[in-house]
Design an enzyme around this catalytic site. Structure first.
Site, PDB file in Angstrom:
ATOM      1  CD  GLU A  33     -40.782 -22.039 -68.162  1.00 50.14           C
ATOM      2  OE1 GLU A  33     -40.592 -23.001 -67.395  1.00 50.14           O
ATOM      3  OE2 GLU A  33     -40.366 -21.971 -69.257  1.00 50.14           O
ATOM      4  CD  GLU A  61     -52.445  -4.034 -80.258  1.00 47.84           C
ATOM      5  OE1 GLU A  61     -52.645  -2.850 -80.113  1.00 47.84           O
ATOM      6  OE2 GLU A  61     -51.703  -4.719 -80.099  1.00 47.84           O
TER       7      GLU A  61
END
Length: 305
Positions: free
Chosen positions: A83, A114
């Site tokens: 953004e 992960e």
């Protein structure tokens, strides 16, 4: 710390009968727990302040901000980073996310990725870190190997490192320069840290990126003067911003913005100081893009003539 001892893994006593609740009761329980998140974030604001000041200092030196995380944590980082270019006209390289499993994991979970600490190091190594960069490792548990590997590597390059977690004494912060431990308590759905923990982390990343951009001069008053007017809605927003600040008509704002290729900052400066586009650009460069300082600079310059 064992997984079962983590606050984020404990059972929430308010929701032990979750599967027997009526729909509205479930919604009310979630909502009540969500209300506690902002309070938890408030508790760590002094630490967030320290981190923001460091990021501003680093970006002013040409550094970059990296988020590194796995699963939900990586996705939150990617949302915030993606953004920044449309909102603040930043270079896509300025705020980036390094995510376990790669960018495709944003759409489809790669759960085992992960657990690979070495991969976190390898993925971050591709970014050619410098001492001017900042790396924020995001992990609700505070013990996820992937971001820890990235943080360890970042430290060897002299980058400023931050751990964002939701447990006290998080493992990741054994290796960081600063830890933000926002403790939101047990989740309504036990261990589902995409809920309160993720909400808290999203709030904090919103605060960090927005405040950093304000301090970098990408905001005038409370308006997005570095908005990338790349579509109809954003071009209309650009006109409204110019009108709000300068009290010019819609037609005048559009005329000026057409001259600036819809760059809002020079349009504001032109209107407020009766300057040409070129004069506005030069002055903005001189004042490092800060609109308020640019307007004052040009006024003073004209007074000296």
């Amino acid at each position: 710390m064992e997984l079962s001892n983590l606050t984020t893994e404990k059972r929430n006593q308010a929701s032990t009968n979750l599967d027997q609740m009526a729909t509205m009761e479930i919604l009310q329980t979630i909502n009540k727990e969500d209300k506690t998140v902002a309070d938890a974030v408030e508790m760590v604001l002094p630490t967030v302040n320290v981190v923001v000041e460091k990021i501003v200092e680093s970006l002013n030196k040409g550094g970059r901000l990296f988020y590194i995380g796995a699963g939900t944590s990586g996705r939150i980082g990617m949302m915030d980073a993606s953004e920044c270019p449309p909102t603040f006209l930043t270079d896509p390289e300025t705020v980036q996310t390094v995510m376990s499993g790669g960018n495709n994991a944003f759409f489809r979970a790669v759960e085992n990725a992960e657990d690979n600490e070495q991969q976190g190091e390898l993925d971050l190594k591709l970014k050619n870190l410098t001492k001017n960069d900042v790396v924020i490792g995001i992990t609700a548990s505070g013990r996820t190997p992937y971001p820890i590997g990235g943080i360890k590597y970042a430290k060897t390059n002299g980058a400023y490192t931050v751990g964002l977690s939701s447990n006290k004494n998080s493992l990741i912060n054994d290796y960081t320069d600063q830890g933000i431990e926002v403790v939101v308590g047990p989740e309504v759905l036990t261990g589902s840290t995409r809920m309160k923990a993720a909400t808290a982390h999203k709030m904090i990343l919103n605060m960090i990126s927005t405040t950093v951009m304000v301090k970098l001069g990408k905001v005038y008053q409370n308006l997005m003067v570095d908005v990338n007017a790349s579509n109809y809605k954003l071009r209309e927003r650009a006109k409204i911003i110019v009108m709000e600040i300068t009290n010019e008509s819609y037609e005048k704002a559009e005329e000026i913005l057409n001259q600036t290729n819809f760059e809002v900052k020079p349009a504001i400066v032109m209107c407020q100081t009766n300057s040409t586009y070129q004069e506005a650009l030069v002055a903005l460069e001189e004042c490092k893009g800060n609109v308020r300082k640019t307007i004052s600079y040009l006024f003073n310059k004209k007074m000296e003539r």
